[in-house]
Design a protein around this motif. Sequence first.
Motif, short mmCIF file in Angstrom:
data_model
loop_
_atom_site.label_atom_id
_atom_site.label_comp_id
_atom_site.label_asym_id
_atom_site.label_seq_id
_atom_site.Cartn_x
_atom_site.Cartn_y
_atom_site.Cartn_z
N ASN A 34 6.62 1.12 -7.73
CA ASN A 34 7.43 0.04 -8.30
C ASN A 34 6.73 -1.31 -8.13
N PHE A 35 6.14 -1.54 -6.96
CA PHE A 35 5.44 -2.79 -6.67
C PHE A 35 4.19 -2.91 -7.53
N ILE A 36 3.46 -1.80 -7.67
CA ILE A 36 2.25 -1.78 -8.50
C ILE A 36 2.58 -2.17 -9.95
N MET A 37 3.72 -1.70 -10.44
CA MET A 37 4.13 -1.99 -11.82
C MET A 37 4.37 -3.48 -12.03
N VAL A 50 -2.32 -5.76 -5.13
CA VAL A 50 -2.64 -4.44 -4.57
C VAL A 50 -4.09 -4.07 -4.89
N LYS A 51 -4.88 -3.79 -3.85
CA LYS A 51 -6.26 -3.34 -4.05
C LYS A 51 -6.28 -1.90 -4.54
N SER A 52 -5.61 -1.03 -3.84
CA SER A 52 -5.46 0.37 -4.23
C SER A 52 -4.32 0.94 -3.41
N ALA A 53 -3.84 2.12 -3.82
CA ALA A 53 -2.66 2.68 -3.17
C ALA A 53 -2.79 4.19 -3.00
N ALA A 54 -2.29 4.68 -1.88
CA ALA A 54 -2.16 6.12 -1.65
C ALA A 54 -0.66 6.44 -1.68
N ILE A 55 -0.27 7.25 -2.64
CA ILE A 55 1.13 7.61 -2.80
C ILE A 55 1.29 9.07 -2.39
N LEU A 58 4.04 4.48 -16.66
CA LEU A 58 2.94 5.13 -15.95
C LEU A 58 1.60 4.85 -16.62
N GLN A 59 1.59 4.78 -17.94
CA GLN A 59 0.36 4.50 -18.66
C GLN A 59 -0.12 3.06 -18.46
N SER A 60 0.77 2.20 -18.00
CA SER A 60 0.43 0.78 -17.83
C SER A 60 -0.22 0.47 -16.48
N VAL A 61 -0.31 1.45 -15.58
CA VAL A 61 -0.83 1.21 -14.23
C VAL A 61 -2.27 0.72 -14.28
N LYS A 62 -2.54 -0.32 -13.51
CA LYS A 62 -3.88 -0.93 -13.49
C LYS A 62 -4.54 -0.86 -12.12
N VAL A 63 -3.87 -0.24 -11.16
CA VAL A 63 -4.34 -0.19 -9.77
C VAL A 63 -4.85 1.22 -9.46
#
Length: 293
Positions: free
Chosen positions: A138-141, A147-152, A230-235
């Motif tokens: 949600n935050f990434i969106m 955000v540099k990168s994320a582990a979900i 989901l297609q809009s994610v840039k991180v």
Amino acid sequence: MSNHPSSIPELSDSSIRYFQAYNESLGLWPVRCKSFYVSTRFGQTHVIASGPEDAPPLVLLHGALFSSTMWYPNIADWSSKYRTYAVDIIGDKNKSIPEDLSGTRTGYANWLLDVFDNLGIEKSHIIGLSLGGLHTMNFIMRVPERVKSAAILSPAETFLPFRDDFYKYALSLTEPNGVEKFLSWMMGDRNVLNPNFVKQFQAGVMWQDGSRNPSPKADGFPYVFTDEELQSVKVPILLLLGEHEVIYDPHSALHRASSLVPGIKAEIINAGHILSMEQPAYVNKRVMRFFST
């Protein structure tokens, strides 16, 4: 930033028992830490910080009802390279104190943005498990530039709706043996939770507080993101799912994520839902390797 909240609501017996159990779980933390509160527009947020103060930041977002203490099997590795900030998600059962919680997806993103700002974090890696994974996405969106990168890890919904079994077990938590049945369903014979942590989980379930675990909203959580979102994610994202996941089919979740999220790295490992506690050695190294690329 302060070591104590500016205002502490009157404590009930159940909340006192919870805070005592939380502190006992924090005793499992294997490295030095600092516990304090930061102010946000939605209330006081409790944070546990570890690692060198001049190291790059890493924000940790826990699973529902587990609180930041759940990271005790992971924190030694991660805080060896990062200044880790384990954040108690406001509105869940933990030490954060909700004051004006909107409970919307936009509101939660603004809450975490306030946390970043008040910790002086310009840009950070994030690790989120279950509810924390949903918050991370949600935050990434909404604020990708922070955000540099994320582990979900094992995200709640996000890619797929919960199975009906999830609601059956979750709604039965307060019944006799409800916690034992829930944990057995979720972790099977792989249950590796420390007794102190189980005690905290039980105390959180029995702590009835309307300001924590607020009623779901149509524009809040849980939530399955649309294809377009989901297609809009840039991180850059690493997605880890457990082979023995019970809240949804992990293979279907991996397929949808891999098909839609640009550049995502996704894999299924030999674990269940709480994979950071079940397979800490692998998860710790895998996440660190991803962040270093």
